[in-house]
Write an enzyme that holds these catalytic residues in place. Structure first.
Site, mmCIF file in Angstrom:
data_model
loop_
_atom_site.group_PDB
_atom_site.id
_atom_site.type_symbol
_atom_site.label_atom_id
_atom_site.label_comp_id
_atom_site.label_asym_id
_atom_site.label_seq_id
_atom_site.Cartn_x
_atom_site.Cartn_y
_atom_site.Cartn_z
ATOM 1 N N LYS A 22 8.680 3.193 55.491
ATOM 2 C CA LYS A 22 7.341 3.150 56.123
ATOM 3 C C LYS A 22 7.107 4.442 56.900
ATOM 4 O O LYS A 22 6.072 5.092 56.738
ATOM 5 C CB LYS A 22 7.254 1.969 57.073
ATOM 6 C CG LYS A 22 6.078 2.017 58.048
ATOM 7 C CD LYS A 22 6.004 0.850 58.984
ATOM 8 C CE LYS A 22 6.839 0.957 60.212
ATOM 9 N NZ LYS A 22 6.284 1.775 61.314
ATOM 10 N N ASN A 23 8.099 4.837 57.727
ATOM 11 C CA ASN A 23 7.873 5.974 58.627
ATOM 12 C C ASN A 23 7.910 7.312 57.910
ATOM 13 O O ASN A 23 7.502 8.319 58.473
ATOM 14 C CB ASN A 23 8.857 5.932 59.796
ATOM 15 C CG ASN A 23 8.525 4.767 60.726
ATOM 16 O OD1 ASN A 23 7.461 4.156 60.599
ATOM 17 N ND2 ASN A 23 9.440 4.439 61.608
ATOM 18 N N CYS A 118 0.941 1.003 73.878
ATOM 19 C CA CYS A 118 1.290 -0.035 72.906
ATOM 20 C C CYS A 118 2.380 -0.869 73.566
ATOM 21 O O CYS A 118 2.853 -0.576 74.653
ATOM 22 C CB CYS A 118 1.745 0.570 71.591
ATOM 23 S SG CYS A 118 3.430 1.107 71.587
ATOM 24 N N ARG A 123 3.475 6.036 75.156
ATOM 25 C CA ARG A 123 3.367 6.822 73.919
ATOM 26 C C ARG A 123 2.359 7.970 74.042
ATOM 27 O O ARG A 123 1.375 8.043 73.319
ATOM 28 C CB ARG A 123 3.043 5.910 72.741
ATOM 29 C CG ARG A 123 3.870 4.664 72.756
ATOM 30 C CD ARG A 123 4.661 4.190 71.622
ATOM 31 N NE ARG A 123 5.000 4.956 70.512
ATOM 32 C CZ ARG A 123 5.101 4.412 69.284
ATOM 33 N NH1 ARG A 123 4.750 3.152 69.121
ATOM 34 N NH2 ARG A 123 5.510 5.121 68.266
ATOM 35 N N ASP A 308 14.856 1.953 66.635
ATOM 36 C CA ASP A 308 14.188 0.945 65.805
ATOM 37 C C ASP A 308 15.145 -0.142 65.326
ATOM 38 O O ASP A 308 14.702 -1.101 64.688
ATOM 39 C CB ASP A 308 13.527 1.601 64.592
ATOM 40 C CG ASP A 308 12.358 2.470 64.998
ATOM 41 O OD1 ASP A 308 11.862 3.231 64.157
ATOM 42 O OD2 ASP A 308 11.960 2.400 66.179
ATOM 43 N N ARG A 400 3.690 -5.442 59.187
ATOM 44 C CA ARG A 400 3.413 -4.007 59.282
ATOM 45 C C ARG A 400 4.563 -3.200 58.725
ATOM 46 O O ARG A 400 4.384 -2.085 58.246
ATOM 47 C CB ARG A 400 3.202 -3.596 60.751
ATOM 48 C CG ARG A 400 1.983 -4.186 61.390
ATOM 49 C CD ARG A 400 1.770 -3.586 62.768
ATOM 50 N NE ARG A 400 1.786 -2.123 62.713
ATOM 51 C CZ ARG A 400 1.581 -1.353 63.776
ATOM 52 N NH1 ARG A 400 1.382 -1.895 64.964
ATOM 53 N NH2 ARG A 400 1.585 -0.041 63.672
HETATM 54 C C1 EPZ Z 1 8.353 7.491 65.400
HETATM 55 O O1 EPZ Z 1 7.382 7.275 66.410
HETATM 56 C C2 EPZ Z 1 8.425 6.182 64.630
HETATM 57 N N1 EPZ Z 1 7.127 5.889 64.033
HETATM 58 C C3 EPZ Z 1 8.843 5.042 65.565
HETATM 59 O O2 EPZ Z 1 8.981 3.857 64.776
HETATM 60 C C4 EPZ Z 1 10.200 5.383 66.171
HETATM 61 O O3 EPZ Z 1 10.563 4.380 67.089
HETATM 62 C C5 EPZ Z 1 10.110 6.741 66.894
HETATM 63 O O4 EPZ Z 1 9.652 7.763 65.971
HETATM 64 C C6 EPZ Z 1 11.447 7.182 67.468
HETATM 65 O O5 EPZ Z 1 12.384 7.298 66.442
HETATM 66 C C7 EPZ Z 1 6.755 6.563 62.919
HETATM 67 O O6 EPZ Z 1 7.467 7.418 62.418
HETATM 68 C C8 EPZ Z 1 5.411 6.211 62.344
HETATM 69 P P1 EPZ Z 1 8.493 9.994 69.127
HETATM 70 P P2 EPZ Z 1 6.855 8.541 67.291
HETATM 71 O O7 EPZ Z 1 7.353 10.943 69.190
HETATM 72 O O8 EPZ Z 1 6.752 9.745 66.439
HETATM 73 C C9 EPZ Z 1 7.865 10.179 73.798
HETATM 74 C C10 EPZ Z 1 8.652 1.627 64.185
HETATM 75 O O9 EPZ Z 1 9.061 0.570 64.695
HETATM 76 N N2 EPZ Z 1 6.825 11.166 73.477
HETATM 77 O O10 EPZ Z 1 9.808 10.479 68.634
HETATM 78 O O11 EPZ Z 1 5.680 8.102 68.055
HETATM 79 C C11 EPZ Z 1 7.412 8.778 73.418
HETATM 80 O O12 EPZ Z 1 6.628 8.230 74.450
HETATM 81 C C12 EPZ Z 1 8.129 2.746 65.062
HETATM 82 O O13 EPZ Z 1 8.657 1.867 62.952
HETATM 83 C C13 EPZ Z 1 6.254 11.902 74.511
HETATM 84 O O14 EPZ Z 1 6.604 11.751 75.666
HETATM 85 O O15 EPZ Z 1 8.099 8.710 68.284
HETATM 86 C C14 EPZ Z 1 8.696 8.033 73.230
HETATM 87 O O16 EPZ Z 1 9.173 7.605 74.489
HETATM 88 C C15 EPZ Z 1 8.101 2.350 66.536
HETATM 89 N N3 EPZ Z 1 5.268 12.804 74.201
HETATM 90 C C16 EPZ Z 1 9.628 9.108 72.662
HETATM 91 O O17 EPZ Z 1 9.029 10.376 72.996
HETATM 92 C C17 EPZ Z 1 4.845 13.007 72.907
HETATM 93 O O18 EPZ Z 1 3.963 13.859 72.683
HETATM 94 C C18 EPZ Z 1 9.827 9.013 71.155
HETATM 95 O O19 EPZ Z 1 8.619 9.315 70.570
HETATM 96 C C19 EPZ Z 1 5.445 12.255 71.887
HETATM 97 C C20 EPZ Z 1 6.434 11.346 72.188
#
Ligand code: EPZ
Length: 422
Positions: A22-23, A118, A123, A308, A400
């Site tokens: 999915k991701n 969320c 996020r 995850d 989802r």
């Molecule tokens: C991706 O989300 C995945 N989603 C998430 O999977 C996964 O949990 C996450 O990566 C971490 O591995 C998809 O790929 C569609 P991040 P993403 O940016 O890209 C903070 C699932 O269950 N952050 O690595 O949104 C954020 O708040 C989903 O399939 C900032 O602070 O994750 C979080 O605490 C859930 N500023 C951490 O980094 C930013 O600009 C990880 O976020 C971006 C992120």
């Protein structure tokens, strides 16, 4: 809203096919915006999030056709008519923000709603914004939307992320692919989904190196062509179903799985006394005897233990022999499965980012509620090992990220069925 009923106690035996990630697919689909030629994705997962992304791309004037029962996506964005990702789509699926980089690169402008909070955390998007601004974009927050323009086009830059954000890495790499000059992204995310996206972009003619390491370099090109790309196996679905025989007993072969997708997770399962072996068809998982051993887990960016899979591992630890501590370092509120598992007799104490679990012999089936995608499936897993019936409501969260979960588990002997309501 559908519910799923699980009657616990059956050992599992058989095979489970693992779908495309999915991701990975949610990042690959927006890549169509980078070229006027068609992009074909095979091994695509059949999930509601994929449909949501297709609707978003269609709202820009892209064509997205789903073929072969949804396993092939044919995308084309020859003529774009819009660049706005509306709040009502983005709030449902944060990954919608992955259109920001490609739209900026292709059209020089984008209007993308901030996702809003969320269930698992605030996020924010500061890393996406700072990375794209480094490439020359001007981004302003107005009325809850990011208004981004690149009046003089995008220019390569050296960017260092304070945190290895998956989504920000994807947005920056996609934008840099069409920028003028070279981009070096330091502290890049290393997840297999990033590697898969770069493989696809390279097939489209992008010049990118270093994927899978903390430093990715991109030499911008003038245009990208179409391509056909097979979506990488979903390591989170894989890890989820590895927990099923671990918690319920038995032996299951996960077709298409390999240890390289989940090195840290497989190490932790081994530490818990769960037997994992690579077969020509995938990964075979068996619980050698009795309960799993309690272990400690700390979620980290790849190649560390995936956030995850934290909820799913917690379900296993609820029935393990001993006390385990799970530390969630990636998201600020990702223990919502804990109170639901407690309703099933689990003994869990949550303090900030730490959850201490004292394993019990048997959980007891109970009505529970899904709150987010991975929490939902942890309740299904717990139900497999519980005495009696567990009814998981609001399973739209589950749909989802998991295709036909009841079908895949019942094929291995689980007593599980979906109750369709209005
Ligand atoms: C991706 O989300 C995945 N989603 C998430 O999977 C996964 O949990 C996450 O990566 C971490 O591995 C998809 O790929 C569609 P991040 P993403 O940016 O890209 C903070 C699932 O269950 N952050 O690595 O949104 C954020 O708040 C989903 O399939 C900032 O602070 O994750 C979080 O605490 C859930 N500023 C951490 O980094 C930013 O600009 C990880 O976020 C971006 C992120």
């Amino acid at each position: 809203m559908d519910s799923i009923i699980v009657t616990g106690g059956a050992e599992l035996r058989g095979q489970i096919p693992i779908a495309g990630a999915k991701n990975a697919c949610l990042a690959l689909m927006p890549a169509t915006l980078l070229s006027e030629e068609p992009l074909t994705l095979t091994n695509a997962p059949r999930l509601s999030d994929i449909k949501t992304m297709a609707q978003l791309l269609q709202s820009f004037g892209a064509e997205v056709a789903s073929l072969h029962d949804g396993q092939v996506l044919s995308l084309s964005s020859h003529d774009l008519t819009g660049v706005t990702a509306d709040y009502d789509i983005v709030r449902k699926m944060r990954a919608s923000n992955l259109v920001l980089g490609p739209l900026l690169a292709r059209e020089g402008r984008a209007v993308v709603s901030l996702p809003g909070g969320c269930a698992i955390g605030a996020r924010p998007m500061d890393l996406h914004i700072s990375g794209l601004e480094a490439l020359g974009a001007e981004i302003e927050l107005r009325d809850g939307y990011l208004h981004a323009v690149a009046p003089r086009g995008l220019k390569g830059a050296v960017i260092e992320q304070r945190f290895a954000s998956v989504g920000a890495t994807e947005n920056i790499v996609m934008a840099a692919a069409l920028a003028k000059g070279t981009t070096v992204l330091k502290n890049a995310a290393r997840e297999p989904e990033i590697v898969d996206l770069v493989k696809c972009l390279r097939a489209m003619g992008a010049e990118i190196g270093g994927e899978g390491t903390s430093e990715i370099s991109v030499q911008g090109v003038d245009r990208l062509r179409g391509a056909t790309h097979s979506v990488v196996t979903d390591r989170i679905e894989l890890g989820t179903y590895m927990i099923a025989p671990a918690i319920a007993g038995g032996e299951v072969e996960l077709l298409g799985g390999h240890i390289g997708l989940l090195p840290a997770f497989c190490e932790k399962l081994d530490e818990a006394g769960i037997h994992v072996s690579q077969t020509p068809a995938g990964l075979k998982v068996a619980r050698s005897n009795g309960r799993a051993r309690a272990i400690n887990v700390r979620t980290e960016v790849f190649p560390g233990f995936p956030t995850d899979l934290q909820a799913q591992m917690m379900a296993l630890m609820c029935t393990a022999d001993g006390v385990s501590v799970l530390e969630e370092t990636i998201f600020e509120n990702r223990f919502m499965h804990a109170p639901e598992l407690t309703r099933m007799g689990a003994q869990i104490e949550v303090h900030g980012g730490h959850a201490t679990v004292t394993g019990v012999e048997r959980l007891k089936g109970a009505p529970v509620m899904a709150t987010d995608l991975r929490a939902s499936v942890s309740l299904i897993l717990a139900g497999l090992a519980a005495e009696g019936e567990t009814v998981v409501s609001r399973v739209y969260h589950l749909d989802r990220g998991y295709e036909r979960v009841e079908g895949k588990l019942s094929a291995c002997g689980a007593r599980i069925e979906r109750i369709r309501t209005e």
